[in-house]
Design a protein around this motif. Sequence first.
Motif, PDB file in Angstrom:
ATOM      1  N   SER A  84       0.863  -1.182   0.000  1.00  0.00           N
ATOM      2  CA  SER A  84       0.000   0.000   0.000  1.00  0.00           C
ATOM      3  C   SER A  84       0.901   1.234   0.000  1.00  0.00           C
ATOM      4  N   ILE A  85       0.772   2.041  -1.063  1.00  0.00           N
ATOM      5  CA  ILE A  85       1.637   3.205  -1.253  1.00  0.00           C
ATOM      6  C   ILE A  85       0.845   4.474  -0.980  1.00  0.00           C
ATOM      7  N   ALA A  86       1.413   5.395  -0.212  1.00  0.00           N
ATOM      8  CA  ALA A  86       0.774   6.696  -0.002  1.00  0.00           C
ATOM      9  C   ALA A  86       1.790   7.800  -0.291  1.00  0.00           C
ATOM     10  N   VAL A  87       1.431   8.677  -1.212  1.00  0.00           N
ATOM     11  CA  VAL A  87       2.297   9.806  -1.561  1.00  0.00           C
ATOM     12  C   VAL A  87       1.671  11.082  -1.021  1.00  0.00           C
ATOM     13  N   PHE A  88       2.466  11.866  -0.328  1.00  0.00           N
ATOM     14  CA  PHE A  88       2.032  13.173   0.169  1.00  0.00           C
ATOM     15  C   PHE A  88       2.974  14.215  -0.416  1.00  0.00           C
ATOM     16  N   GLN A  89       2.461  15.049  -1.302  1.00  0.00           N
ATOM     17  CA  GLN A  89       3.314  16.063  -1.924  1.00  0.00           C
ATOM     18  C   GLN A  89       3.128  17.399  -1.224  1.00  0.00           C
ATOM     19  N   PHE A  90       4.206  17.861  -0.597  1.00  0.00           N
ATOM     20  CA  PHE A  90       4.168  19.148   0.103  1.00  0.00           C
ATOM     21  C   PHE A  90       4.562  20.260  -0.862  1.00  0.00           C
ATOM     22  N   VAL A  91       3.816  20.374  -1.961  1.00  0.00           N
ATOM     23  CA  VAL A  91       4.113  21.412  -2.941  1.00  0.00           C
ATOM     24  C   VAL A  91       3.066  22.497  -2.811  1.00  0.00           C
ATOM     25  N   LYS A  92       3.448  23.687  -3.251  1.00  0.00           N
ATOM     26  CA  LYS A  92       2.577  24.832  -3.001  1.00  0.00           C
ATOM     27  C   LYS A  92       1.376  24.890  -3.921  1.00  0.00           C
ATOM     28  N   SER A  93       1.569  24.494  -5.166  1.00  0.00           N
ATOM     29  CA  SER A  93       0.483  24.655  -6.119  1.00  0.00           C
ATOM     30  C   SER A  93      -0.111  23.316  -6.515  1.00  0.00           C
ATOM     31  N   ALA A  94      -1.413  23.195  -6.331  1.00  0.00           N
ATOM     32  CA  ALA A  94      -2.092  21.957  -6.712  1.00  0.00           C
ATOM     33  C   ALA A  94      -2.262  21.889  -8.222  1.00  0.00           C
ATOM     34  N   LYS A  95      -1.979  22.992  -8.901  1.00  0.00           N
ATOM     35  CA  LYS A  95      -2.161  23.006 -10.369  1.00  0.00           C
ATOM     36  C   LYS A  95      -1.107  22.154 -11.041  1.00  0.00           C
ATOM     37  N   LYS A 155      -1.957  15.910  -2.577  1.00  0.00           N
ATOM     38  CA  LYS A 155      -1.150  17.110  -2.785  1.00  0.00           C
ATOM     39  C   LYS A 155      -1.615  18.202  -1.846  1.00  0.00           C
ATOM     40  N   MET A 156      -0.654  18.918  -1.274  1.00  0.00           N
ATOM     41  CA  MET A 156      -1.015  19.988  -0.367  1.00  0.00           C
ATOM     42  C   MET A 156      -1.738  21.093  -1.130  1.00  0.00           C
ATOM     43  N   GLY A 157      -1.074  21.633  -2.140  1.00  0.00           N
ATOM     44  CA  GLY A 157      -1.674  22.673  -2.970  1.00  0.00           C
ATOM     45  C   GLY A 157      -2.369  23.718  -2.127  1.00  0.00           C
ATOM     46  N   ALA A 158      -3.621  24.000  -2.438  1.00  0.00           N
ATOM     47  CA  ALA A 158      -4.407  24.939  -1.647  1.00  0.00           C
ATOM     48  C   ALA A 158      -5.352  24.166  -0.730  1.00  0.00           C
ATOM     49  N   GLY A 159      -4.826  23.159  -0.050  1.00  0.00           N
ATOM     50  CA  GLY A 159      -5.644  22.336   0.841  1.00  0.00           C
ATOM     51  C   GLY A 159      -5.626  20.888   0.409  1.00  0.00           C
ATOM     52  N   TRP A 160      -5.397  19.977   1.363  1.00  0.00           N
ATOM     53  CA  TRP A 160      -5.362  18.548   1.055  1.00  0.00           C
ATOM     54  C   TRP A 160      -6.747  18.068   0.629  1.00  0.00           C
ATOM     55  N   SER A 161      -6.783  17.026  -0.188  1.00  0.00           N
ATOM     56  CA  SER A 161      -8.067  16.565  -0.714  1.00  0.00           C
ATOM     57  C   SER A 161      -8.968  15.986   0.373  1.00  0.00           C
ATOM     58  N   TRP A 162      -8.384  15.514   1.503  1.00  0.00           N
ATOM     59  CA  TRP A 162      -9.234  14.948   2.555  1.00  0.00           C
ATOM     60  C   TRP A 162      -9.843  16.041   3.428  1.00  0.00           C
ATOM     61  N   TRP A 169       1.011  16.792   8.003  1.00  0.00           N
ATOM     62  CA  TRP A 169       1.830  15.978   8.902  1.00  0.00           C
ATOM     63  C   TRP A 169       0.971  15.272   9.955  1.00  0.00           C
ATOM     64  N   ALA A 170      -0.041  15.964  10.478  1.00  0.00           N
ATOM     65  CA  ALA A 170      -0.941  15.344  11.466  1.00  0.00           C
ATOM     66  C   ALA A 170      -1.633  14.112  10.873  1.00  0.00           C
ATOM     67  N   VAL A 187       5.678   8.151   0.700  1.00  0.00           N
ATOM     68  CA  VAL A 187       6.581   9.098   0.045  1.00  0.00           C
ATOM     69  C   VAL A 187       6.175  10.494   0.503  1.00  0.00           C
ATOM     70  N   LEU A 188       7.044  11.133   1.291  1.00  0.00           N
ATOM     71  CA  LEU A 188       6.764  12.489   1.777  1.00  0.00           C
ATOM     72  C   LEU A 188       7.599  13.442   0.927  1.00  0.00           C
ATOM     73  N   ASP A 189       7.002  13.850  -0.204  1.00  0.00           N
ATOM     74  CA  ASP A 189       7.741  14.574  -1.234  1.00  0.00           C
ATOM     75  C   ASP A 189       7.898  16.041  -0.864  1.00  0.00           C
ATOM     76  N   GLU A 190       9.127  16.528  -0.915  1.00  0.00           N
ATOM     77  CA  GLU A 190       9.456  17.926  -0.576  1.00  0.00           C
ATOM     78  C   GLU A 190       9.146  18.230   0.895  1.00  0.00           C
ATOM     79  N   PHE A 191       9.194  17.218   1.724  1.00  0.00           N
ATOM     80  CA  PHE A 191       8.840  17.393   3.134  1.00  0.00           C
ATOM     81  C   PHE A 191       9.969  18.061   3.931  1.00  0.00           C
ATOM     82  N   THR A 192      11.175  18.137   3.346  1.00  0.00           N
ATOM     83  CA  THR A 192      12.253  18.827   4.071  1.00  0.00           C
ATOM     84  C   THR A 192      11.947  20.313   4.234  1.00  0.00           C
TER      85      THR A 192
END
Lengths: 204, 204
Positions: free
Chosen positions: A52-63, A92-99, A117-118, A133-138
Amino acid sequence: MPQGQPVAVPDDGLTTRQRRNRPLLIVHTGEMKGKSTAAFGLALRGWNQGWSIAVFQFVKSAKWTVGEENALTTLGRVHEETGQGGPVSWYKMGAGWSWSRTQGTEADHAAQAAEGWAEIKRRIAADEHDLYVLDEFTYPMKWGWVDVDDVVATLRDRPGRQHVVITGRDADPRLVDAADLVTEMTKIKHPMDTGQKGQRGIEW
Amino acid sequence: MPQGQPVAVPDDGLTTRQRRNRPLLIVHTGEMKGKSTAAFGLALRGWNQGWSIAVFQFVKSAKWTVGEENALTTLGRVHEETGQGGPVSWYKMGAGWSWSRTQGTEADHAAQAAEGWAEIKRRIAADEHDLYVLDEFTYPMKWGWVDVDDVVATLRDRPGRQHVVITGRDADPRLVDAADLVTEMTKIKHPMDTGQKGQRGIEW
């Protein structure tokens, strides 16, 4: 290459099998391309193992949609339809996570990163995925949007066999210290140095 | 990140559009994991763009199946069935390439590597694929199984918009010189240093 041999026999009281199956905390850092790309390549391997793979992209733009997202979520659909491979969740973080019901503004990055992160912390406690995968999480770590000590303690004490890959430049020394495997992507040569711009299929 | 800006305006007589669409020769080298993984991640992006992807693995044993092969060839089947993405071809040297009628022995590595390169050269001349992944191809170059000057000249003069990614340690300086983008994967920390062996889903 799977034939790699350890260079030292550890004194950790674990059997080879226990040690082999120990979950890894992996960091891809450095100035160069390939940090996220290699993480998504690792997700391909995990998918093939039925993880089971979960990707979380901490990027600014969801576009910004990366090709890897379409490709990996396509593999997730193949799993749903045929049972081959494993399930893939992509956020994707973008302008708010999808959940999240609060579709925040672009100004809420700090709050959104903390919310992301929570959610990850909740899933890790519930032993929900095999590979995160916590992308750009640094960057949220660097900017103080999440507490580095909390991240490190959560990852160090995580239950089960959950592998975690974190990407981004300037990885915090505490994260590097806690990690099992740290790769730095170093630039030898880049086409932008000679004036070439990014292109479709290569940069995104 | 697509928003990267070039640091210099080149004096090559090309328009921005021509320069943007210039095919890239990419090399992933260095001692650390992630060279092949990042190349396969790049193939994910190319697949999403509808590119024709061809992977040639210059590995000795055909028994070794990487997760990326199953995942990417699954995406190739999705393309065949639905038209989404692009076609994926995957070849392994092993004990003879799959297109070859002569299923050579493990002793024929040099001849097989030369045969693999001849096939790639033929396809490049025919402008057959959009992205070639020549995995572990630095080794046949290093060991003299293929002629480095021939490889460099063929790649430098290739027609059309064919992107090429070459992976492996000890990239020849002539290849680095000809490449547009060279990344070195550098080890900061590796679990084998502390005695951990490779594990399923991470190493293969």
